[in-house]
Design a protein around this motif. Structure first.
Motif, mmCIF file in Angstrom:
data_model
loop_
_atom_site.group_PDB
_atom_site.id
_atom_site.type_symbol
_atom_site.label_atom_id
_atom_site.label_comp_id
_atom_site.label_asym_id
_atom_site.label_seq_id
_atom_site.Cartn_x
_atom_site.Cartn_y
_atom_site.Cartn_z
ATOM 1 N N LEU A 311 36.091 44.138 50.377
ATOM 2 C CA LEU A 311 37.084 45.127 49.962
ATOM 3 C C LEU A 311 38.353 45.031 50.801
ATOM 4 O O LEU A 311 39.466 45.154 50.288
ATOM 5 N N ALA A 312 38.201 44.804 52.102
ATOM 6 C CA ALA A 312 39.376 44.697 52.972
ATOM 7 C C ALA A 312 40.214 43.476 52.633
ATOM 8 O O ALA A 312 41.442 43.485 52.801
ATOM 9 N N LYS A 313 39.555 42.408 52.145
ATOM 10 C CA LYS A 313 40.269 41.179 51.806
ATOM 11 C C LYS A 313 40.956 41.236 50.446
ATOM 12 O O LYS A 313 41.834 40.426 50.144
ATOM 13 N N MET A 314 40.576 42.198 49.592
ATOM 14 C CA MET A 314 41.081 42.212 48.225
ATOM 15 C C MET A 314 42.576 42.490 48.149
ATOM 16 O O MET A 314 43.258 41.991 47.265
ATOM 17 N N GLY A 315 43.083 43.341 49.027
ATOM 18 C CA GLY A 315 44.518 43.588 49.042
ATOM 19 C C GLY A 315 45.029 44.413 47.881
ATOM 20 O O GLY A 315 46.167 44.251 47.449
ATOM 21 N N ILE A 316 44.188 45.325 47.362
ATOM 22 C CA ILE A 316 44.619 46.217 46.281
ATOM 23 C C ILE A 316 44.247 47.651 46.648
ATOM 24 O O ILE A 316 43.300 47.899 47.396
ATOM 25 N N SER A 317 44.980 48.610 46.105
ATOM 26 C CA SER A 317 44.773 50.003 46.478
ATOM 27 C C SER A 317 43.410 50.518 46.026
ATOM 28 O O SER A 317 42.833 51.393 46.682
ATOM 29 N N GLY A 318 42.885 49.995 44.922
ATOM 30 C CA GLY A 318 41.564 50.422 44.470
ATOM 31 C C GLY A 318 40.488 50.116 45.494
ATOM 32 O O GLY A 318 39.560 50.914 45.697
#
Length: 393
Positions: A311-318
């Protein structure tokens, strides 16, 4: 004697007063007496390790350069033509059917006198292979035969694999996987694996190719822990990012242990590659699976570690919202996770969510709010550096 007796009486009285005062209840700002800790008190847990430590090398994708080939000179070479001529030629190629384009590509590949024209034809062929209204099985079978023909040189094999990857359809992916199963030459396998990963990350249709999940999952399940295909297949599954693809990677991760410490000690290369592949997930469809994995176990569970890492790597607000909700509801001190997760924010939407949470949201453990606030302040002091695109790993 009377004097001694009076001293004894006075001294005893003073001692009694002192003992009485020591047991008198304390009020006001006086510090309370030190109490012995009861057996049912639960200390606040500080999760200090966020990811398992890798203490051995993992199988790495074999990287090879494109084959070197020398093109001859051509008086009418496309590179020497005007922009208008190039655009016209490209448009003409795009209008031709796939079978004719494959013939033209083969003729131009044998001539070896115009690299740019060959690229234009290859690009048009990749586009035509996406046509769902036409039966392309014969064209794909011919590409297979050309790739496996011992008389086909490495440069042409490399470009054929690129054409299939650029098309990025379920049929062309299946062909790449089939060619991989039929190829033992290390450099050819390396180039095929590279193109399998690229095809899975190719969003030409404006969405993630979740229809790639089944063929990639079958290839992953059949590969052993020493397979040269694992790094590319893991990255491909993560790039597709469907719920089933991400669930498969988590299933593999959990074969290595249930906690971070167990994973460090027991996980094989396949479980490790599944874990590291999660850094390539970008598909928002994976958020529900990641939320489940994040919240199911304790803070030291490998599923919590892996989900937070992803999740930390995804780079999106969701993804940031999922992490925030987890931290807000957790009674433990999650300082290490907080520092790791929220320092990686790369978008304004995530920053606004975190800022609003610090100011307005309720945290079960107020220390987690303080830690997030500190990370946010540090992030804001480096805003220009932090607001950069998240690279696809």
């Amino acid at each position: 004697m009377r004097t001694i007796a009076w001293f004894i009486i006075i001294g005893g009285s003073l001692l009694a007063i002192i003992l009485f005062l020591r047991h008198w209840p304390h009020h006001g700002n006086s510090p309370p007496p030190i109490k012995e800790q009861t057996t049912n008190a639960s200390p606040v847990k500080v999760q200090s390790k966020t990811v398992p430590a890798l203490n051995r090398p993992l199988p790495q994708p074999v990287t090879v350069s494109p084959p070197v080939v020398v093109f001859g000179t051509n008086q009418e070479a496309m590179a020497d033509q005007s922009v208008e001529v190039r655009i016209k030629f490209a448009a003409e190629m795009q209008a031709k059917p796939a079978a004719e384009l494959l013939d033209l590509w083969l003729k131009q590949a044998k001539a070896r006198n115009d690299a740019l024209k060959l690229d234009f034809i290859a690009d048009a062929l990749a586009t035509r292979l996406r046509d769902t209204q036409v039966d392309l099985s014969a064209v794909l079978q011919r590409i297979r035969e050309l790739f496996l023909d011992p008389n086909t040189d490495e440069y042409d094999r490399w470009q054929l694999a690129q054409i299939l990857a650029q098309a990025a359809t379920k049929d062309t992916l299946a062909m790449l996987l089939s060619l991989l199963d039929s190829t033992q030459q290390p450099e050819s396998r390396a180039r095929l694996l590279e193109q399998i990963a690229k095809a899975s990350n190719n969003n030409w249709s404006g969405h993630y190719h979740e229809d790639f999940t089944d063929p990639l999952a079958n290839a992953w399940k059949s590969a052993n822990a020493q397979s040269d295909a694992l790094p590319a297949l893991g990255k491909a599954l993560a790039s597709v990012g469907s719920q089933d693809a991400v669930a498969l990677l988590f299933s593999q991760i959990q074969t290595g242990g249930q906690t971070i410490n167990e994973f460090e000690q027991q996980a094989d290369a396949k479980a490790w590659i599944a874990y590291m592949s999660l850094m390539s997930v970008r598909n928002p469809a994976a958020l529900s699976v990641l939320n489940d994995q994040l919240t199911t176990g304790s803070a030291d569970a490998i599923s919590t570690s892996a989900a937070g890492f992803c999740l930390a790597k995804m780079g999106i607000s969701g993804a940031t919202e999922v992490l925030l909700q987890y931290v807000q509801a957790n009674p433990n001190n999650l300082s290490a996770y907080i520092n790791n997760w929220f320092s990686q924010m790369r978008d304004e939407g995530s920053v606004k969510l975190v800022d609003a949470a610090v100011k307005q949201a309720t945290f079960v453990n107020p220390q987690n709010r303080d830690n997030i606030s500190a990370v946010l302040n540090t992030w804001l002091s480096q805003r220009s550096e932090n607001l950069r695109p998240v690279p696809i790993q």
